[in-house]
Scaffold this motif. Structure first.
Motif, PDB file in Angstrom:
ATOM      1  N   LEU A 236     -33.036 -20.801 -11.617  1.00  0.00           N
ATOM      2  CA  LEU A 236     -32.694 -20.894 -10.197  1.00  0.00           C
ATOM      3  C   LEU A 236     -33.855 -21.496  -9.429  1.00  0.00           C
ATOM      4  N   ASP A 237     -33.630 -22.662  -8.819  1.00  0.00           N
ATOM      5  CA  ASP A 237     -34.618 -23.303  -7.959  1.00  0.00           C
ATOM      6  C   ASP A 237     -33.885 -24.276  -7.057  1.00  0.00           C
ATOM      7  N   ASP A 238     -34.246 -24.310  -5.775  1.00  0.00           N
ATOM      8  CA  ASP A 238     -33.522 -25.172  -4.844  1.00  0.00           C
ATOM      9  C   ASP A 238     -34.042 -26.609  -4.829  1.00  0.00           C
ATOM     10  N   HIS A 239     -35.022 -26.937  -5.664  1.00  0.00           N
ATOM     11  CA  HIS A 239     -35.510 -28.302  -5.787  1.00  0.00           C
ATOM     12  C   HIS A 239     -35.002 -28.890  -7.109  1.00  0.00           C
ATOM     13  N   ALA A 240     -34.189 -29.939  -7.007  1.00  0.00           N
ATOM     14  CA  ALA A 240     -33.524 -30.506  -8.179  1.00  0.00           C
ATOM     15  C   ALA A 240     -34.515 -30.990  -9.231  1.00  0.00           C
ATOM     16  N   ALA A 241     -35.603 -31.626  -8.798  1.00  0.00           N
ATOM     17  CA  ALA A 241     -36.577 -32.157  -9.750  1.00  0.00           C
ATOM     18  C   ALA A 241     -37.234 -31.034 -10.548  1.00  0.00           C
ATOM     19  N   ILE A 242     -37.578 -29.945  -9.870  1.00  0.00           N
ATOM     20  CA  ILE A 242     -38.193 -28.806 -10.560  1.00  0.00           C
ATOM     21  C   ILE A 242     -37.197 -28.175 -11.514  1.00  0.00           C
ATOM     22  N   LEU A 243     -35.964 -28.018 -11.066  1.00  0.00           N
ATOM     23  CA  LEU A 243     -34.916 -27.421 -11.900  1.00  0.00           C
ATOM     24  C   LEU A 243     -34.711 -28.245 -13.174  1.00  0.00           C
ATOM     25  N   HIS A 244     -34.676 -29.557 -13.016  1.00  0.00           N
ATOM     26  CA  HIS A 244     -34.494 -30.445 -14.173  1.00  0.00           C
ATOM     27  C   HIS A 244     -35.688 -30.332 -15.119  1.00  0.00           C
ATOM     28  N   GLY A 245     -36.896 -30.283 -14.564  1.00  0.00           N
ATOM     29  CA  GLY A 245     -38.088 -30.175 -15.393  1.00  0.00           C
ATOM     30  C   GLY A 245     -38.136 -28.883 -16.184  1.00  0.00           C
ATOM     31  N   LEU A 246     -37.772 -27.780 -15.546  1.00  0.00           N
ATOM     32  CA  LEU A 246     -37.745 -26.489 -16.229  1.00  0.00           C
ATOM     33  C   LEU A 246     -36.742 -26.509 -17.372  1.00  0.00           C
ATOM     34  N   ALA A 247     -35.538 -27.011 -17.072  1.00  0.00           N
ATOM     35  CA  ALA A 247     -34.479 -27.044 -18.092  1.00  0.00           C
ATOM     36  C   ALA A 247     -34.874 -27.933 -19.258  1.00  0.00           C
ATOM     37  N   ALA A 248     -35.462 -29.092 -18.963  1.00  0.00           N
ATOM     38  CA  ALA A 248     -35.849 -30.020 -20.017  1.00  0.00           C
ATOM     39  C   ALA A 248     -36.906 -29.427 -20.930  1.00  0.00           C
TER      40      ALA A 248
END
Length: 237
Positions: free
Chosen positions: A15-27
């Motif tokens: 859960l993060d409201d910043h798309a770039a951070i969310l993508h980085g975490l998932a990757a």
């Protein structure tokens, strides 16, 4: 309840409201063979709804979401009640000792500063999976240098009645504080400015300042310096 076995696959929701951070975490987490990403969400309600049908062992959440979302402290409490089997790991740019302590006392099992390496997320998950609490290295080192490891806060129980002496006695325990005054003071303690708090809750700077000063009066203090004695009480200084 015992933590998930390290021989099992670890289900993680992000859960993060910043798309770039969310993508980085998932990757980054997707690189681990034993970690499954069950969902990546930009809002708390979206995540809570999805977890009803796709449960997770670990909830990796941002402590400061958008201004229309719930604040991190209350979100941790809510998640602990709704999903008591899940372990919560918080991420935040505000990784000072007071914020870390508030998050752990609210029920989180780990805290990773956003300035840390992404590999530390994996370390945090594995640490929590073993049943231990993960703290940012700087916070852990500071506690260790004071000989205060025994003072590391423990996560609250799902019913919210865990070890929250500092927060409960200072903010939660003051019945005169309104919910909005309490959330403003909690955000200020976490390192946010009046302007940042105003933006988060879609209020004016003047309103936030008024609520902050009203909270100060009810706490019997007059200045920011006195308020940050809360910090000292929370981190055992």
């Amino acid at each position: 309840m015992l933590p998930p076995s390290l021989n099992q696959r670890l289900r993680v929701a992000l859960l993060d409201d910043h798309a770039a951070i969310l993508h980085g975490l998932a990757a980054r987490l997707a690189q681990e063979r034993d970690i499954d990403i069950v969902g990546a969400f930009s809002g708390s309600q979206e995540m809570i709804s999805a977890l009803q049908s796709a449960p997770a062992d670990f909830l990796l959440i941002d402590y400061a979401l958008g201004h229309n979302d719930i604040d991190g402290h209350n979100l941790i409490r809510l998640l602990r009640i709704r999903f008591p089997k899940a372990r919560i790991i918080v991420t935040s740019a505000h990784d000072n000792q007071a914020t870390v302590t508030l998050a752990i006392q609210a029920g989180a099992s780990g805290f990773v500063g956003k300035g840390q390496d992404l590999d530390d997320l994996v370390t945090a998950i594995r640490t929590v999976a073993r049943g231990d609490t993960y703290l940012p290295p700087e916070v852990a080192a500071e506690l260790d240098s004071r000989g205060a490891q025994q003072q590391v806060p423990q996560p609250a129980s799902p019913d919210g009645l865990g070890a929250e002496a500092g927060d409960a006695s200072i903010l939660q325990g003051n019945a005169e504080l309104t919910p909005r005054e309490r959330e403003v003071l909690r955000c200020f303690l976490s390192g946010m400015s009046v302007a940042q708090i105003a933006e988060k809750f879609s209020r004016s700077n003047k309103t936030i300042s008024t609520q902050k000063q009203a909270g100060y009066r009810k706490l019997g203090i007059r200045s920011d310096a006195e308020f940050f004695q809360i910090h000292h009480q929370l981190d055992g200084r």
